[in-house]
Design a protein around this motif. Structure first.
Motif, PDB file in Angstrom:
ATOM      1  N   ALA A  63       0.693  -1.582   0.448  1.00 15.17           N
ATOM      2  CA  ALA A  63      -0.553   0.179   0.378  1.00 15.17           C
ATOM      3  C   ALA A  63       0.698   1.192   0.260  1.00 15.17           C
ATOM      4  N   LYS A  64       1.674   0.987   0.790  1.00  8.66           N
ATOM      5  CA  LYS A  64       3.354   2.466   0.281  1.00  8.66           C
ATOM      6  C   LYS A  64       3.447   2.607  -0.194  1.00  8.66           C
ATOM      7  N   THR A  65       3.764   2.187  -1.132  1.00  8.70           N
ATOM      8  CA  THR A  65       4.881   1.506  -1.966  1.00  8.70           C
ATOM      9  C   THR A  65       3.727   2.569  -3.408  1.00  8.70           C
ATOM     10  N   ILE A  66       2.426   1.151  -3.195  1.00  7.27           N
ATOM     11  CA  ILE A  66       1.083   2.620  -4.656  1.00  7.27           C
ATOM     12  C   ILE A  66       1.061   3.772  -4.011  1.00  7.27           C
ATOM     13  N   GLU A  67       1.075   4.032  -2.475  1.00  6.93           N
ATOM     14  CA  GLU A  67       0.661   5.521  -2.132  1.00  6.93           C
ATOM     15  C   GLU A  67       1.621   6.956  -2.217  1.00  6.93           C
ATOM     16  N   LYS A  68       2.963   5.954  -2.646  1.00  8.96           N
ATOM     17  CA  LYS A  68       3.990   6.776  -3.599  1.00  8.96           C
ATOM     18  C   LYS A  68       4.501   6.736  -3.952  1.00  8.96           C
ATOM     19  N   LYS A  69       4.046   5.379  -4.940  1.00  7.26           N
ATOM     20  CA  LYS A  69       4.520   6.256  -6.371  1.00  7.26           C
ATOM     21  C   LYS A  69       2.878   6.895  -7.136  1.00  7.26           C
ATOM     22  N   LEU A  70       1.425   7.115  -6.785  1.00  6.67           N
ATOM     23  CA  LEU A  70       0.765   8.254  -7.622  1.00  6.67           C
ATOM     24  C   LEU A  70       1.122   9.102  -6.654  1.00  6.67           C
ATOM     25  N   ASP A 101      -4.164   7.048 -16.726  1.00  7.90           N
ATOM     26  CA  ASP A 101      -2.745   7.768 -16.382  1.00  7.90           C
ATOM     27  C   ASP A 101      -3.600   7.099 -14.743  1.00  7.90           C
ATOM     28  N   LEU A 102      -3.765   6.694 -13.692  1.00  5.13           N
ATOM     29  CA  LEU A 102      -3.381   6.281 -12.193  1.00  5.13           C
ATOM     30  C   LEU A 102      -3.787   4.684 -13.013  1.00  5.13           C
ATOM     31  N   VAL A 103      -4.959   4.742 -13.765  1.00  7.19           N
ATOM     32  CA  VAL A 103      -4.934   2.796 -13.140  1.00  7.19           C
ATOM     33  C   VAL A 103      -3.292   2.730 -13.674  1.00  7.19           C
ATOM     34  N   LYS A 104      -3.138   3.330 -14.807  1.00  5.62           N
ATOM     35  CA  LYS A 104      -1.926   2.308 -15.595  1.00  5.62           C
ATOM     36  C   LYS A 104      -0.723   2.372 -14.679  1.00  5.62           C
ATOM     37  N   ALA A 105      -0.748   3.160 -14.236  1.00  9.83           N
ATOM     38  CA  ALA A 105       0.342   3.911 -13.300  1.00  9.83           C
ATOM     39  C   ALA A 105       0.453   2.665 -11.647  1.00  9.83           C
ATOM     40  N   VAL A 106      -1.425   2.224 -11.113  1.00 10.59           N
ATOM     41  CA  VAL A 106      -0.838   1.496 -10.229  1.00 10.59           C
ATOM     42  C   VAL A 106      -0.747  -0.135 -10.457  1.00 10.59           C
ATOM     43  N   GLU A 107      -1.028  -0.207 -11.695  1.00 10.56           N
ATOM     44  CA  GLU A 107      -1.015  -1.996 -12.306  1.00 10.56           C
ATOM     45  C   GLU A 107       0.435  -2.426 -12.703  1.00 10.56           C
ATOM     46  N   ALA A 108       1.212  -0.842 -13.072  1.00 11.41           N
ATOM     47  CA  ALA A 108       2.496  -1.108 -13.353  1.00 11.41           C
ATOM     48  C   ALA A 108       3.244  -1.512 -12.526  1.00 11.41           C
ATOM     49  N   THR A 109       3.529  -1.151 -10.716  1.00 10.68           N
ATOM     50  CA  THR A 109       3.736  -1.517  -9.738  1.00 10.68           C
ATOM     51  C   THR A 109       4.520  -2.576  -9.673  1.00 10.68           C
ATOM     52  N   GLY A 110       5.749  -2.939  -9.224  1.00  5.36           N
ATOM     53  CA  GLY A 110       6.173  -3.876  -8.961  1.00  5.36           C
ATOM     54  C   GLY A 110       6.421  -4.786 -10.261  1.00  5.36           C
ATOM     55  N   ASP A 111       5.825  -6.340 -10.255  1.00  5.54           N
ATOM     56  CA  ASP A 111       6.063  -6.417 -11.132  1.00  5.54           C
ATOM     57  C   ASP A 111       4.781  -6.569 -12.376  1.00  5.54           C
ATOM     58  N   GLY A 112       4.214  -5.281 -12.445  1.00  5.37           N
ATOM     59  CA  GLY A 112       3.101  -5.387 -13.598  1.00  5.37           C
ATOM     60  C   GLY A 112       1.725  -6.209 -13.252  1.00  5.37           C
ATOM     61  N   GLN A 113       2.372  -7.586 -12.622  1.00  5.49           N
ATOM     62  CA  GLN A 113       0.890  -8.258 -12.605  1.00  5.49           C
ATOM     63  C   GLN A 113       0.306  -8.925 -10.929  1.00  5.49           C
TER      64      GLN A 113
END
Length: 126
Positions: A63-70, A101-113
């Motif tokens: 959650a914190k990684t996604i929050e930071k990326k956004l 764009d936000l959706v793409k950024a979240v789904e690309a976080t980590g390994d992209g899957q």
């Protein structure tokens, strides 16, 4: 007996290392937030998006990684990811970003899957 304790110890260690992929991949830096401050401009067209995120396994690593990326995206005013509700709320500038764009950024976080976004709702920020 010792052999079974060793096996249990190795299994437990493996779970800890695999549980939150992003938590171990980035080294922790003291006062990282203080050293990386993004200047936030007033949004010309303020917009809010909220959406559901599947695939998060922990509050600190995922959650914190996604929050930071956004939060680091150009045009994002602020982002909040609630691990318990599996929900994100993002205030952003519609002139600079779209909800997709936000959706793409979240789904690309980590390994992209790992992370999948659904139930995207947008509206003008009050």
């Amino acid at each position: 007996m010792k052999f079974s304790k060793t096996i249990v110890g190795l299994a437990f260690s493996s779970v800890l290392f695999i549980g939150c992929k992003d938590a171990a991949s980035k080294p922790a830096v003291a006062n990282e937030e203080a050293s990386v401050k993004k200047e936030i401009a007033v949004a010309a067209k303020p917009e809010t998006a909220s959406f559901h995120i599947e695939g998060m396994t922990c509050a600190e690593g995922c959650a914190k990684t996604i929050e930071k990326k956004l939060s680091e995206m150009n045009g994002v005013q602020n982002a909040k990811v609630d691990f318990d509700k599996k929900e994100a709320t993002v205030n952003f500038d519609l002139d600079k970003l779209k909800a997709n764009d936000l959706v793409k950024a979240v789904e690309a976080t980590g390994d992209g899957q790992t992370y999948k976004v659904s139930d995207v709702k947008t509206g003008t920020k009050a």
